[in-house]
Design an enzyme around this catalytic site. Structure first.
Site, PDB file in Angstrom:
ATOM      1  N   GLU A 174      20.973 -23.831  65.163  1.00  0.00           N
ATOM      2  CA  GLU A 174      21.864 -23.755  64.006  1.00  0.00           C
ATOM      3  C   GLU A 174      23.300 -23.558  64.472  1.00  0.00           C
ATOM      4  O   GLU A 174      23.590 -22.641  65.251  1.00  0.00           O
ATOM      5  CB  GLU A 174      21.477 -22.592  63.090  1.00  0.00           C
ATOM      6  CG  GLU A 174      20.163 -22.769  62.373  1.00  0.00           C
ATOM      7  CD  GLU A 174      19.853 -21.646  61.403  1.00  0.00           C
ATOM      8  OE1 GLU A 174      18.924 -21.816  60.587  1.00  0.00           O
ATOM      9  OE2 GLU A 174      20.533 -20.583  61.447  1.00  0.00           O
ATOM     10  N   CYS A 175      24.189 -24.412  64.012  1.00  0.00           N
ATOM     11  CA  CYS A 175      25.640 -24.290  64.206  1.00  0.00           C
ATOM     12  C   CYS A 175      25.993 -24.189  65.694  1.00  0.00           C
ATOM     13  O   CYS A 175      26.043 -25.190  66.376  1.00  0.00           O
ATOM     14  CB  CYS A 175      26.182 -23.100  63.412  1.00  0.00           C
ATOM     15  SG  CYS A 175      27.950 -23.229  63.051  1.00  0.00           S
TER      16      CYS A 175
END
Length: 451
Positions: free
Chosen positions: A341-342
């Site tokens: 994530e990210c």
């Protein structure tokens, strides 16, 4: 499920807007109450990862988020009770709000606001007021904040950035007129500064010694300026919690298959964005969870079957991440499922601002001057280790970077009629931050993918 009501003293620290001093007061309260020998459960409204890190330092137990948008309003009281129960029962819970008291998700009135959470957990509110350039108007502001939603009880006020003893007297007299007690007053000279970055405070893992000193200073400040006995009395006014505690085992169901596959979760200063419930759900789903620090560890822990790489600030550590070429090469060739994530997305790409990363995904990333921030309602486009195609998920974005290309040939998600993220083999990577308590199927699916 039948639940025995739990008498849990609790208070919500809120403000009329961001920047009034909620984090200062909440963190100082947590540390000061802990100094008194109380077990304090720290919580934060909204998706923020950074404030809970300071809360955890102050309280000595994980800081947890209460976000109705990400996990559903029906789970908020249950998650509060869970957090106040592990690792040991808490004597009091302190919940720091987000933005202004009544500010919710855009276009949804006060949904996911501090006021919404205060109602869901039936807790009194301690309002922090920045009194700079304010006199009697502070009382009018407080009265308006209280009257706007009578279901939210403002039980007291902390005055912040008070200019002088005369200023404090004026403010106290005005608030007495509207019947709201003042439980503390912090002067401008007494402010404790925490290091900041473009998305908020610098995570505690990046400045551990300095962060400890900041938390100690905040405890000193609150002890000297806040009536802790009055705060405790206010917290004890909260009625018993009737919701049963959230249970990660019940959330994921009975683990499928034999054995306990090992799942490595990225940590360390570069990857600090993770919810405590993620590891709890993975454990409940049948995994053994271990931590890997890509800045320090030269390889994945022996026996790793899957990897979870959350968010953080990899741009601050790009050169150091690049310098750990052994781990980058191992992740490039790792044949188990990877969920990123990210910051994890950026780390798996070929480069970040020209600095080499893992090269597992065929993308480049760079910093921009544009902040992308907000809640998202997404639908999974592709089957992956954490979602089935067509499955709806709620999450949020929080970054100042962009990738080229913007999504893969097999994207991870779709929202706002646009495709996002990358699914490549057993890799699922995107900018979307998710809270797995809101869709525990992700943990179960990932552990089953290990088998």
């Amino acid at each position: 499920m039948v639940s025995t009501p739990l008498s849990l003293p609790r208070v919500v620290v809120a403000a009329p807007a961001s920047g009034h001093g909620k984090t200062t007061v909440a963190t100082g309260l947590l540390a000061a109450l802990r100094r008194r020998g109380l077990a304090v459960s720290p919580h934060k409204v909204g998706p923020d990862y950074i404030d809970p890190g300071y809360h955890a330092l102050a309280a000595g137990r994980p800081g947890r988020n209460l976000d109705p948008f990400l996990v559903g309003p029906e789970r908020i009281a249950a998650l509060l009770r869970h957090g106040a129960s592990v690792p040991t029962p808490a004597d009091i819970a302190v919940v720091e709000g987000v933005m202004g008291l009544h500010d919710g998700a855009v276009g949804r009135r006060d949904f996911a606001s501090t006021a919404h959470v205060a109602r869901l957990v039936d807790a009194p509110v301690l309002l922090v007021l920045d009194t700079t350039a304010q006199g009697r108007s502070a009382a009018a502001l407080t009265l308006g904040m209280a009257a706007f939603d009578p279901a939210v009880r403002i039980g007291g006020v902390i005055l912040n950035r008070v200019g002088s003893p005369r200023h404090e007297t004026l403010l106290r007299d005005a608030l007495a007129e509207v019947g709201v007690p003042v439980l503390g007053a912090l002067t401008r000279a007494a402010e404790v500064a925490a290091p900041a970055r473009h998305l908020g405070l610098v995570p505690v893992a990046e400045r551990a010694p300095e962060s400890l000193a900041i938390v100690a200073a905040l405890a000193d400040l609150v002890e000297a300026t806040v009536d802790l006995d009055a705060v405790l009395d206010l917290a004890r006014d909260a009625p018993p919690l009737t919701a049963p505690a959230w249970d990660p085992v019940q959330a994921v169901g009975k683990p499928a298959g034999l054995g306990r596959p090992q799942v490595a979760v990225a940590g360390g200063p570069a990857f600090t964005f993770s919810y405590a419930e993620t590891a709890e759900l993975l454990t409940a789903a049948g995994a053994d969870v271990v931590t890997v620090d890509p800045l320090r560890d030269r390889s994945l822990p022996a026996g790793t079957r899957a990897v979870v790489i959350g968010g953080g600030f990899p741009e601050a550590y790009a050169e150091a991440l690049a310098g750990n070429g052994t781990l980058r090469a191992e992740l490039a060739d790792f044949d188990g499922p990877i969920v990123a994530e990210c910051a994890g997305l950026l780390y798996l790409g070929r480069s970040l601002d020209g600095v080499p990363m893992c090269g597992r995904l065929d993308l480049t990333a760079r910093m921009t001057g544009r902040l992308t921030l907000g809640y998202r309602e997404a639908v999974a486009v592709t089957d992956s280790p954490v979602a089935r195609a067509g499955e709806p998920v709620r999450g949020h974005e929080f970054h100042r970077t962009t990738t080229d290309p913007g999504h893969g040939e097999t994207p991870a998600w779709r929202w706002n009629d646009t495709e996002h993220g990358f699914v490549s083999g057993r890799v699922h990577a995107s900018y979307l931050h998710t809270h797995w308590a809101g869709h525990p199927e992700a943990a179960r699916r990932l552990v089953e993918a290990c088998r």
